[in-house]
Design a protein around this motif. Structure first.
Motif, PDB file in Angstrom:
ATOM      1  N   ASP A 172       0.825  -1.203   0.000  1.00  0.00           N
ATOM      2  CA  ASP A 172       0.000   0.000   0.000  1.00  0.00           C
ATOM      3  C   ASP A 172       0.861   1.255   0.000  1.00  0.00           C
ATOM      4  O   ASP A 172       1.424   1.636   1.025  1.00  0.00           O
ATOM      5  CB  ASP A 172      -0.919  -0.025   1.226  1.00  0.00           C
ATOM      6  N   PHE A 173       0.944   1.909  -1.164  1.00  0.00           N
ATOM      7  CA  PHE A 173       1.626   3.191  -1.280  1.00  0.00           C
ATOM      8  C   PHE A 173       0.615   4.341  -1.302  1.00  0.00           C
ATOM      9  O   PHE A 173       0.954   5.459  -1.659  1.00  0.00           O
ATOM     10  CB  PHE A 173       2.485   3.249  -2.546  1.00  0.00           C
ATOM     11  N   VAL A 174      -0.647   4.054  -0.928  1.00  0.00           N
ATOM     12  CA  VAL A 174      -1.694   5.071  -0.857  1.00  0.00           C
ATOM     13  C   VAL A 174      -1.916   5.516   0.589  1.00  0.00           C
ATOM     14  O   VAL A 174      -2.076   6.696   0.869  1.00  0.00           O
ATOM     15  CB  VAL A 174      -3.013   4.546  -1.462  1.00  0.00           C
ATOM     16  N   ARG A 192      -1.332  -2.203  -9.883  1.00  0.00           N
ATOM     17  CA  ARG A 192      -2.367  -2.922  -9.122  1.00  0.00           C
ATOM     18  C   ARG A 192      -2.350  -4.411  -9.471  1.00  0.00           C
ATOM     19  O   ARG A 192      -2.419  -5.272  -8.595  1.00  0.00           O
ATOM     20  CB  ARG A 192      -3.734  -2.312  -9.412  1.00  0.00           C
ATOM     21  N   ASP A 193      -2.265  -4.710 -10.745  1.00  0.00           N
ATOM     22  CA  ASP A 193      -2.215  -6.117 -11.158  1.00  0.00           C
ATOM     23  C   ASP A 193      -1.007  -6.825 -10.568  1.00  0.00           C
ATOM     24  O   ASP A 193      -1.067  -8.031 -10.269  1.00  0.00           O
ATOM     25  CB  ASP A 193      -2.172  -6.217 -12.690  1.00  0.00           C
ATOM     26  N   ALA A 194       0.090  -6.071 -10.382  1.00  0.00           N
ATOM     27  CA  ALA A 194       1.318  -6.656  -9.843  1.00  0.00           C
ATOM     28  C   ALA A 194       1.364  -6.631  -8.320  1.00  0.00           C
ATOM     29  O   ALA A 194       2.337  -7.114  -7.723  1.00  0.00           O
ATOM     30  CB  ALA A 194       2.528  -5.918 -10.413  1.00  0.00           C
ATOM     31  N   GLY A 195       0.326  -6.049  -7.686  1.00  0.00           N
ATOM     32  CA  GLY A 195       0.263  -6.062  -6.227  1.00  0.00           C
ATOM     33  C   GLY A 195       0.758  -4.809  -5.543  1.00  0.00           C
ATOM     34  O   GLY A 195       1.248  -4.864  -4.412  1.00  0.00           O
ATOM     35  N   LEU A 196       0.617  -3.656  -6.204  1.00  0.00           N
ATOM     36  CA  LEU A 196       1.031  -2.378  -5.614  1.00  0.00           C
ATOM     37  C   LEU A 196      -0.066  -1.351  -5.864  1.00  0.00           C
ATOM     38  O   LEU A 196      -0.505  -1.157  -7.005  1.00  0.00           O
ATOM     39  CB  LEU A 196       2.342  -1.899  -6.245  1.00  0.00           C
ATOM     40  N   LEU A 197      -0.509  -0.670  -4.818  1.00  0.00           N
ATOM     41  CA  LEU A 197      -1.525   0.371  -4.940  1.00  0.00           C
ATOM     42  C   LEU A 197      -0.865   1.737  -4.936  1.00  0.00           C
ATOM     43  O   LEU A 197      -0.094   2.064  -4.033  1.00  0.00           O
ATOM     44  CB  LEU A 197      -2.537   0.270  -3.798  1.00  0.00           C
ATOM     45  N   LEU A 198      -1.186   2.546  -5.952  1.00  0.00           N
ATOM     46  CA  LEU A 198      -0.638   3.882  -6.119  1.00  0.00           C
ATOM     47  C   LEU A 198      -1.774   4.894  -6.214  1.00  0.00           C
ATOM     48  O   LEU A 198      -2.908   4.539  -6.509  1.00  0.00           O
ATOM     49  CB  LEU A 198       0.216   3.963  -7.394  1.00  0.00           C
ATOM     50  N   MET A 199      -1.453   6.175  -5.998  1.00  0.00           N
ATOM     51  CA  MET A 199      -2.456   7.240  -6.009  1.00  0.00           C
ATOM     52  C   MET A 199      -2.003   8.364  -6.925  1.00  0.00           C
ATOM     53  O   MET A 199      -0.854   8.819  -6.837  1.00  0.00           O
ATOM     54  CB  MET A 199      -2.645   7.778  -4.582  1.00  0.00           C
ATOM     55  N   PRO A 200      -2.903   8.846  -7.826  1.00  0.00           N
ATOM     56  CA  PRO A 200      -2.532   9.939  -8.715  1.00  0.00           C
ATOM     57  C   PRO A 200      -2.672  11.302  -8.051  1.00  0.00           C
ATOM     58  O   PRO A 200      -3.349  11.457  -7.041  1.00  0.00           O
ATOM     59  CB  PRO A 200      -3.537   9.802  -9.862  1.00  0.00           C
ATOM     60  N   SER A 231      -2.906  17.749 -13.930  1.00  0.00           N
ATOM     61  CA  SER A 231      -3.274  16.915 -15.075  1.00  0.00           C
ATOM     62  C   SER A 231      -3.370  15.437 -14.710  1.00  0.00           C
ATOM     63  O   SER A 231      -3.419  14.592 -15.600  1.00  0.00           O
ATOM     64  CB  SER A 231      -2.252  17.101 -16.208  1.00  0.00           C
ATOM     65  N   ARG A 232      -3.386  15.168 -13.403  1.00  0.00           N
ATOM     66  CA  ARG A 232      -3.446  13.775 -12.931  1.00  0.00           C
ATOM     67  C   ARG A 232      -2.299  12.959 -13.554  1.00  0.00           C
ATOM     68  O   ARG A 232      -2.494  11.882 -14.111  1.00  0.00           O
ATOM     69  CB  ARG A 232      -4.805  13.163 -13.290  1.00  0.00           C
ATOM     70  N   HIS A 233      -1.097  13.478 -13.399  1.00  0.00           N
ATOM     71  CA  HIS A 233       0.067  12.863 -14.039  1.00  0.00           C
ATOM     72  C   HIS A 233       1.229  12.647 -13.067  1.00  0.00           C
ATOM     73  O   HIS A 233       2.333  12.292 -13.496  1.00  0.00           O
ATOM     74  CB  HIS A 233       0.550  13.745 -15.201  1.00  0.00           C
ATOM     75  N   ILE A 234       0.975  12.839 -11.766  1.00  0.00           N
ATOM     76  CA  ILE A 234       2.029  12.649 -10.759  1.00  0.00           C
ATOM     77  C   ILE A 234       1.591  11.569  -9.776  1.00  0.00           C
ATOM     78  O   ILE A 234       0.490  11.628  -9.227  1.00  0.00           O
ATOM     79  CB  ILE A 234       2.326  13.964 -10.017  1.00  0.00           C
ATOM     80  N   VAL A 235       2.443  10.580  -9.579  1.00  0.00           N
ATOM     81  CA  VAL A 235       2.167   9.502  -8.633  1.00  0.00           C
ATOM     82  C   VAL A 235       2.551   9.959  -7.237  1.00  0.00           C
ATOM     83  O   VAL A 235       3.689  10.406  -7.007  1.00  0.00           O
ATOM     84  CB  VAL A 235       2.967   8.232  -8.982  1.00  0.00           C
ATOM     85  N   ARG A 236       1.606   9.864  -6.303  1.00  0.00           N
ATOM     86  CA  ARG A 236       1.899  10.158  -4.900  1.00  0.00           C
ATOM     87  C   ARG A 236       2.429   8.897  -4.224  1.00  0.00           C
ATOM     88  O   ARG A 236       1.808   7.845  -4.313  1.00  0.00           O
ATOM     89  CB  ARG A 236       0.621  10.582  -4.169  1.00  0.00           C
ATOM     90  N   LEU A 237       3.551   9.009  -3.530  1.00  0.00           N
ATOM     91  CA  LEU A 237       4.087   7.887  -2.763  1.00  0.00           C
ATOM     92  C   LEU A 237       3.789   8.145  -1.286  1.00  0.00           C
ATOM     93  O   LEU A 237       4.401   8.998  -0.658  1.00  0.00           O
ATOM     94  CB  LEU A 237       5.596   7.738  -2.998  1.00  0.00           C
ATOM     95  N   LEU A 238       2.810   7.410  -0.752  1.00  0.00           N
ATOM     96  CA  LEU A 238       2.341   7.631   0.615  1.00  0.00           C
ATOM     97  C   LEU A 238       2.380   6.340   1.425  1.00  0.00           C
ATOM     98  O   LEU A 238       1.445   6.026   2.162  1.00  0.00           O
ATOM     99  CB  LEU A 238       0.917   8.199   0.595  1.00  0.00           C
ATOM    100  N   ALA A 239       3.457   5.595   1.280  1.00  0.00           N
ATOM    101  CA  ALA A 239       3.612   4.393   2.101  1.00  0.00           C
ATOM    102  C   ALA A 239       3.676   4.790   3.569  1.00  0.00           C
ATOM    103  O   ALA A 239       4.179   5.871   3.907  1.00  0.00           O
ATOM    104  CB  ALA A 239       4.880   3.638   1.708  1.00  0.00           C
ATOM    105  N   PRO A 240       3.163   3.959   4.468  1.00  0.00           N
ATOM    106  CA  PRO A 240       3.313   4.265   5.893  1.00  0.00           C
ATOM    107  C   PRO A 240       4.772   4.540   6.251  1.00  0.00           C
ATOM    108  O   PRO A 240       5.688   3.914   5.694  1.00  0.00           O
ATOM    109  CB  PRO A 240       2.799   2.988   6.571  1.00  0.00           C
ATOM    110  N   LEU A 241       4.978   5.468   7.164  1.00  0.00           N
ATOM    111  CA  LEU A 241       6.340   5.744   7.633  1.00  0.00           C
ATOM    112  C   LEU A 241       6.951   4.531   8.303  1.00  0.00           C
ATOM    113  O   LEU A 241       8.172   4.378   8.348  1.00  0.00           O
ATOM    114  CB  LEU A 241       6.316   6.924   8.608  1.00  0.00           C
ATOM    115  N   THR A 242       6.092   3.664   8.816  1.00  0.00           N
ATOM    116  CA  THR A 242       6.534   2.478   9.549  1.00  0.00           C
ATOM    117  C   THR A 242       6.766   1.275   8.650  1.00  0.00           C
ATOM    118  O   THR A 242       7.017   0.173   9.147  1.00  0.00           O
ATOM    119  CB  THR A 242       5.478   2.101  10.604  1.00  0.00           C
ATOM    120  N   ILE A 243       6.686   1.433   7.333  1.00  0.00           N
ATOM    121  CA  ILE A 243       6.848   0.320   6.413  1.00  0.00           C
ATOM    122  C   ILE A 243       8.197  -0.364   6.628  1.00  0.00           C
ATOM    123  O   ILE A 243       9.224   0.284   6.841  1.00  0.00           O
ATOM    124  CB  ILE A 243       6.714   0.808   4.951  1.00  0.00           C
TER     125      ILE A 243
END
Length: 417
Positions: free
Chosen positions: A36-38, A372-380, A384-396
């Motif tokens: 979960d990177f969201v 997502r198909d590979a097992g990773l959740l990302l957030m735009p 222009s909805r063209h930047i991926v937000r990386l919001l993994a828990p700090l405790t990852i």
């Protein structure tokens, strides 16, 4: 599982149904695991079901599940406000109020500044996001989809360019736009406040220019204008510090809090200079659910875990791994669509762009699906909805973070036109 009873006006990024999670991992109803990177869009800096937060919720649920604080004060609210105000890194006396969400904190801040200044005009920034309630919609620096079909919004609200090394807008350009605003659009003496995100979230993880922040603080001081820092997404360790405004060398007058304040339980707050927070008449602030005891207990547990030592270590770990990987990808020419790395600390975005520098939103949509198909959740994010937000828990766990970055790397390599 039918979704017919849910409003179709709610946009879904990932068409799956989650059942449970632990730290930086979640599982859907088919049993598939995702990294979960969201993080619930920045809500889960301590991850899913942090043991200390869960224990606090369980204990509080056996003692008092709810009481409206304005009817009769309860201990969790009082304890949390004592702890929270001590957690705010400013030199002035702090007080505040608890809310149900970040947007509600913003709404109350607008009431507070109107009461304190006798003025109504607000200046926000292009690319900003401050909520989905009627007043906060007008603060947002983007029309689609938030302001579409809504009509006239509460105001007056004006917008300035948001200066950042991440978007190419300079401090000088933003100050020039401010001069024009005060010459053409509104008298500076009618402005109640500026509201800004020290690092824009929805805008694409753009870090505010430090020189501009300090110049803005001087403008506010010279003209009796209040400065509101929206730390709803950037706060509680997201950048490696308690709050992102600290890197700017300024102190805001009011601070909006939410998202990771309570480990996933709905809670927000507006805190700031005590004289401001006390200026409205009795009954001017409050709310039935605001500062629910269970949410307060979860927030107290969250703050106990968020020591400066932990935040710095977690932030440095994520920053080192993300920046290191990104630099390697750039050196390798991993993808023709790999654009800039935005943000600071552990609050990072990866831009997808074409060779001429224009946004590549189609490739981001591709990336979301591939990951997502590979097992990773990302957030735009981004205009222009063209930047991926990386919001993994700090405790990852470092191994899980590396695994997620491996998946991201493989998916970036697969992007096509």
């Amino acid at each position: 599982m039918s979704r017919e009873t849910i409003s179709q006006s709610i946009s879904i990024v990932h068409p799956i149904s989650l059942s449970h999670g632990k730290n930086a991992e979640v599982w859907d109803t088919t049993g598939k695991r995702y990294i979960d990177f969201v993080g619930g869009i920045g809500v889960l800096n301590l991850g899913h079901c942090h043991p200390a937060v869960v224990a606090a919720i369980r204990e509080q649920a056996t003692q008092l599940t709810h009481y409206a604080f304005n009817a009769a004060p309860h201990v969790p609210y009082i304890k949390l406000m004592e702890r929270l105000t001590a957690f705010i890194p400013v030199d002035y006396p702090v007080s505040g109020m608890l809310t149900n969400s970040g947007a509600e904190a913003a709404e109350n801040a607008l009431k507070i500044v109107r009461g304190a200044t006798g003025r109504t005009a607000v200046i926000a920034f292009d690319g900003a996001f401050h909520g989905r309630t009627l007043a906060t919609l007008n603060l947002n620096g983007k029309v689609a989809p938030y302001k579409q079909k809504i009509g006239v919004l509460p105001g007056p609200v004006y917008h300035l360019p948001y200066p950042s090394a991440d978007n190419g807008v300079t401090c000088a350009e933003a100050l020039k736009a401010m001069d024009r605003l005060f010459s053409v659009e509104i008298d500076v003496n009618d402005v109640a406040c500026f509201i800004l995100e020290p690092v824009q979230g929805e805008g694409g993880f753009l870090a505010l220019d430090i020189a501009f922040a300090q110049a803005l603080r001087r403008v506010c001081d010279e003209n009796n204008i209040l400065l509101i820092a929206d730390e709803i997404q950037s706060g509680f360790g997201r950048t490696g510090q308690r709050f992102a405004f600290s890197r700017l060398g300024i102190e805001p007058d009011l601070i909006l809090l939410g998202k990771s304040i309570a480990g996933g339980v709905p809670l927000g707050a507006v805190v700031g200079r005590k004289a401001l927070m006390d200026n409205l008449p009795k009954g001017g602030l409050g709310g039935t659910y605001s500062g629910n005891p269970i949410a307060c207990a979860a927030a107290l547990a969250t703050l106990e875990v968020m020591t400066d030592e932990h935040l710095q270590a977690w932030g440095a770990q994520q920053e080192d791994l993300i920046v290191g990987r990104y630099e390697r990808w750039r050196a390798q020419g991993l993808s023709p669509f790999l654009g800039r790395l935005t943000g600071v600390g552990a609050m990072r975005g990866i831009e997808l762009a074409n060779a001429d520098g224009t946004p590549a939103p189609q490739q981001l949509t591709q990336l979301l699906s591939l990951a997502r198909d590979a097992g990773l959740l990302l957030m735009p994010s981004g205009k222009s909805r063209h930047i991926v937000r990386l919001l993994a828990p700090l405790t990852i766990e470092p191994t899980v973070l590396e695994e997620g970055l491996d998946i991201l790397e493989a998916c970036l390599r697969q992007l096509t036109r």
